[in-house]
Design an enzyme around this catalytic site. Structure first.
Site, PDB file in Angstrom:
ATOM      1  N   HIS A 134       0.837  -1.196   0.000  1.00  0.00           N
ATOM      2  CA  HIS A 134       0.000   0.000   0.000  1.00  0.00           C
ATOM      3  C   HIS A 134       0.874   1.250   0.000  1.00  0.00           C
ATOM      4  O   HIS A 134       2.083   1.171   0.194  1.00  0.00           O
ATOM      5  CB  HIS A 134      -0.932   0.024   1.218  1.00  0.00           C
ATOM      6  CG  HIS A 134      -2.131  -0.859   1.069  1.00  0.00           C
ATOM      7  ND1 HIS A 134      -2.108  -2.186   1.413  1.00  0.00           N
ATOM      8  CD2 HIS A 134      -3.375  -0.607   0.601  1.00  0.00           C
ATOM      9  CE1 HIS A 134      -3.299  -2.718   1.174  1.00  0.00           C
ATOM     10  NE2 HIS A 134      -4.086  -1.777   0.681  1.00  0.00           N
ATOM     11  N   LYS A 138      -0.762   4.850   4.555  1.00  0.00           N
ATOM     12  CA  LYS A 138      -1.678   3.910   5.199  1.00  0.00           C
ATOM     13  C   LYS A 138      -1.236   3.691   6.637  1.00  0.00           C
ATOM     14  O   LYS A 138      -0.072   3.378   6.907  1.00  0.00           O
ATOM     15  CB  LYS A 138      -1.723   2.584   4.440  1.00  0.00           C
ATOM     16  CG  LYS A 138      -2.741   1.600   5.023  1.00  0.00           C
ATOM     17  CD  LYS A 138      -2.952   0.414   4.124  1.00  0.00           C
ATOM     18  CE  LYS A 138      -3.913  -0.601   4.746  1.00  0.00           C
ATOM     19  NZ  LYS A 138      -5.237  -0.020   5.030  1.00  0.00           N
TER      20      LYS A 138
END
Length: 243
Positions: A134, A138
């Site tokens: 990600h 995040k």
């Protein structure tokens, strides 16, 4: 449909765009915490929560107190999930859907993961691992999607007892979490042996898939009472794929 957005970051803005395109109206936008707002059920049909872990439980349960159904995709707060479920049931007049991932493609991926796990459970020569990638902003690791994938595999395979980030013990699934700039989300489930490897992968190209799924879930949840899953909301789509 009148929608309250609880959390107005990148996902909130993507949801606003999709919801507006689908003819809905955003009547409330908050950044994190719902405390300072006077909620009016007559003005809100459904709330969509993509806030932050520290605010999610309060946001969700405040909506329950006002009989406002909630779709939540915030991760990192699930130690309080059962409390939220119980409060929704006690309230008795609102609906709730939590999902680790609202993307229709990811929910198809979940179905594939369960099917593959059932096929692999008796093949002891294969070890399984999960990798998720990600963007660097995040907040939680591993992702909620990776945890869901691991839980699905564990439910199908009695030899596997748990998952672990990076350093698994025996009979645990390793999850490897990587953070790279501008990656919207890639999840890979790998079964490896000395002879060959088997992999399934989902790669998101933008947030639109997650946003569209969240809006579809909100459309489905409006006026319903009880606790549901994304699988319930997508039952028509997923079931039609089996025919």
């Amino acid at each position: 449909m009148k929608i309250a957005l609880l959390g107005y970051g990148r996902m909130g803005r993507a949801i606003e765009e999709i919801a507006t395109e689908r003819g809905h109206k955003i009547v409330l936008k908050i950044s994190e915490d719902i405390d300072t707002y006077d909620l009016d059920k007559s003005e809100i049909d459904v709330a969509i929560d993509f806030s932050v872990p520290k605010a999610a439980f309060k946001n969700i349960t405040t909506c329950f107190k006002h009989n406002i159904p909630v779709v939540s995709g915030t991760t990192g707060w699930l130690n309080d999930y059962e409390k939220a479920v119980n409060l929704c049931k006690e309230q008795g007049n609102c609906g709730f859907i939590y999902a680790s991932n609202f993307s229709i493609g990811v929910n198809v991926f979940f179905e594939l993961n369960e099917k593959l796990a059932s096929m692999m459970k008796s093949l002891d020569e294969y070890s399984v691992e999960i990798e998720e990638i990600h963007h660097t902003k995040k907040l939680d690791a591993p992702s909620g999607t990776a945890i869901t994938l691991a839980q699905q595999i564990i439910a199908k395979n009695p030899r596997l007892k748990d998952w672990q980030l990076d350093h698994p013990e025996k009979n645990e699934i390793p999850i490897y979490a990587k953070r790279i700039d501008d990656v919207h989300g890639t999840h890979t489930v790998s079964y490896k042996s000395s002879i060959d490897d088997i992999e399934i992968m989902h790669t998101a190209h933008s947030r639109k898939g997650f946003a569209k799924g969240a809006v579809i879930a909100a459309e489905w949840l409006k006026d319903k009472k009880g606790v549901f899953t994304m699988k319930d909301a997508l039952s028509g789509i997923l079931n039609s794929s089996e025919e």
